[in-house]
Design a protein around this motif. Structure first.
Motif, PDB file in Angstrom:
ATOM      1  N   PHE A  34       0.837  -1.196   0.000  1.00 25.27           N
ATOM      2  CA  PHE A  34       0.000   0.000   0.000  1.00 25.27           C
ATOM      3  C   PHE A  34       0.878   1.255   0.000  1.00 25.27           C
ATOM      4  O   PHE A  34       1.992   1.255   0.527  1.00 25.27           O
ATOM      5  N   TYR A  36      -0.046   5.165   1.304  1.00 28.10           N
ATOM      6  CA  TYR A  36      -0.996   6.089   1.901  1.00 28.10           C
ATOM      7  C   TYR A  36      -0.406   7.493   1.848  1.00 28.10           C
ATOM      8  O   TYR A  36       0.825   7.672   1.880  1.00 28.10           O
ATOM      9  N   GLN A  38      -0.795  11.509   3.603  1.00 25.24           N
ATOM     10  CA  GLN A  38      -1.358  12.315   4.700  1.00 25.24           C
ATOM     11  C   GLN A  38      -1.113  13.775   4.370  1.00 25.24           C
ATOM     12  O   GLN A  38       0.021  14.270   4.489  1.00 25.24           O
ATOM     13  N   LEU A  44      -4.884   9.862   7.180  1.00 28.73           N
ATOM     14  CA  LEU A  44      -4.295   9.022   6.143  1.00 28.73           C
ATOM     15  C   LEU A  44      -5.341   8.608   5.120  1.00 28.73           C
ATOM     16  O   LEU A  44      -6.440   8.188   5.457  1.00 28.73           O
ATOM     17  N   LEU A  46      -5.793   6.314   1.361  1.00 18.53           N
ATOM     18  CA  LEU A  46      -5.172   5.334   0.487  1.00 18.53           C
ATOM     19  C   LEU A  46      -4.950   5.922  -0.901  1.00 18.53           C
ATOM     20  O   LEU A  46      -5.864   6.461  -1.516  1.00 18.53           O
ATOM     21  N   PHE A  90       3.388   7.431   2.936  1.00 20.38           N
ATOM     22  CA  PHE A  90       3.753   6.244   3.703  1.00 20.38           C
ATOM     23  C   PHE A  90       3.560   4.989   2.856  1.00 20.38           C
ATOM     24  O   PHE A  90       2.493   4.768   2.282  1.00 20.38           O
ATOM     25  N   PHE A 106       4.183   0.048   8.620  1.00 21.10           N
ATOM     26  CA  PHE A 106       4.459   1.258   7.847  1.00 21.10           C
ATOM     27  C   PHE A 106       5.949   1.566   7.792  1.00 21.10           C
ATOM     28  O   PHE A 106       6.700   1.268   8.729  1.00 21.10           O
ATOM     29  N   LYS A 108       8.743   4.794   7.636  1.00 19.81           N
ATOM     30  CA  LYS A 108       8.821   6.012   8.452  1.00 19.81           C
ATOM     31  C   LYS A 108       8.199   7.228   7.766  1.00 19.81           C
ATOM     32  O   LYS A 108       7.985   8.259   8.372  1.00 19.81           O
TER      33      LYS A 108
ATOM     34  N   GLY B  42       7.567   6.525  14.066  1.00 22.08           N
ATOM     35  CA  GLY B  42       6.624   6.481  12.945  1.00 22.08           C
ATOM     36  C   GLY B  42       5.277   5.912  13.363  1.00 22.08           C
ATOM     37  O   GLY B  42       4.860   6.046  14.506  1.00 22.08           O
ATOM     38  N   LEU B  43       4.603   5.254  12.422  1.00 20.51           N
ATOM     39  CA  LEU B  43       3.284   4.664  12.656  1.00 20.51           C
ATOM     40  C   LEU B  43       3.441   3.207  13.082  1.00 20.51           C
ATOM     41  O   LEU B  43       4.023   2.401  12.359  1.00 20.51           O
ATOM     42  N   PHE B  91      -4.245   6.862  15.995  1.00 22.04           N
ATOM     43  CA  PHE B  91      -5.200   6.677  14.910  1.00 22.04           C
ATOM     44  C   PHE B  91      -5.986   5.385  15.109  1.00 22.04           C
ATOM     45  O   PHE B  91      -5.446   4.360  15.535  1.00 22.04           O
ATOM     46  N   THR B 101      -8.842  -2.967   2.600  1.00 16.44           N
ATOM     47  CA  THR B 101      -8.389  -1.585   2.687  1.00 16.44           C
ATOM     48  C   THR B 101      -8.794  -1.032   4.035  1.00 16.44           C
ATOM     49  O   THR B 101      -9.966  -1.131   4.423  1.00 16.44           O
ATOM     50  N   PHE B 104      -8.837   5.205   7.737  1.00 12.77           N
ATOM     51  CA  PHE B 104      -8.333   5.825   8.956  1.00 12.77           C
ATOM     52  C   PHE B 104      -9.218   6.972   9.431  1.00 12.77           C
ATOM     53  O   PHE B 104      -9.797   7.708   8.617  1.00 12.77           O
ATOM     54  N   GLY B 105      -9.262   7.131  10.745  1.00 15.14           N
ATOM     55  CA  GLY B 105      -9.893   8.285  11.338  1.00 15.14           C
ATOM     56  C   GLY B 105      -8.944   9.466  11.364  1.00 15.14           C
ATOM     57  O   GLY B 105      -7.780   9.347  10.963  1.00 15.14           O
TER      58      GLY B 105
END
Lengths: 116, 113
Positions: A34, A36, A38, A44, A46, A90, A106, A108, B42-43, B91, B101, B104-105
């Protein structure tokens, strides 16, 4: 466990320049891939995803990405960027787990700045 | 559809206080995920649920963190007691099995002083 590496933390381009953001992953099994995005102050979203089939996938806003299995790579490209593409990008992977969903791992992130 | 809803959007608290973050997934989605975003790491995935049942909580940093999903339309992430290093954006995301898929909020920006 899987891991994702994004090559550039910050990229600055002028409008109309071509873009390529690198992404490599490490995992011994099959993954879904994927990208993403932001945008400043937003959540985020897609851009595109790859599960199987044609390794060149097209997403929203003119973005595309190519999966190269031998290189464990999934680079994001856009032929001509616009100022509105300024955002954080990302790359993420999800291991394929027999039909069920799984968490995303993910990279960084790459902060892309487009100069007018 | 309203998308994934998170509350509060911003939270400032003092070290030692309890913090509760809330998430309402997209109606009909049967997976719910909690992620944390920090500059350093990061996430990161903290925990996820399938049909309200926790499936993988290996990302939860320590016992101070707990998450629940009492029903299909609500989940909480609780930190007790909170510490300054918990400051991050949290998140929530949801997914419908088969769509593959995650949506996200807007996130909750937490600052622990």
């Amino acid at each position: 466990a899987q891991s994702v590496s994004q090559h550039n933390h910050h990229v600055i381009l002028s409008e109309a320049a071509s873009l390529e953001l690198g992404c490599n992953y490490s995992y011994g099994g099959t993954v879904n891939l994927f990208w993403y995005v932001q945008y400043p102050g937003q959540h985020l979203q897609l851009l595109l995803k790859y599960f199987s089939g044609d390794p060149l996938v097209k997403g929203i806003k003119g973005f595309e990405a190519e999966f190269i299995k031998s290189k464990f790579s999934f680079n994001l490209r856009k032929p001509s960027v616009q100022w509105s593409d300024t955002a954080e990008y990302f790359c993420a992977v999800m291991r394929q787990s027999g039909g069920g969903a799984d968490g995303l791992t993910f990279g960084k992130g790459t902060h892309l700045i487009i100069q007018p | 559809d309203a998308g994934v809803i998170q509350s509060p959007r911003h939270e400032v608290t003092e070290m030692g206080q309890e913090v509760t973050l809330r998430c309402k997934p997209i109606s009909g989605h049967d997976y719910l995920f909690w992620y944390r975003q920090t500059m350093m790491r990061g996430l990161e995935l903290l925990i996820y649920f399938n049909n309200n049942v926790p499936i993988d909580d290996s990302g939860m940093p320590e016992d101070r963190f707990s998450a629940k999903m009492p029903n299909a339309s609500f989940s909480t992430l609780k930190i007790q007691p909170s510490e300054p290093r918990d400051s991050a954006v949290y998140f929530c995301a949801s997914e419908n099995a088969g769509q593959e898929t995650q949506y996200f909020g807007p996130g909750t920006r937490l600052l622990v002083l």
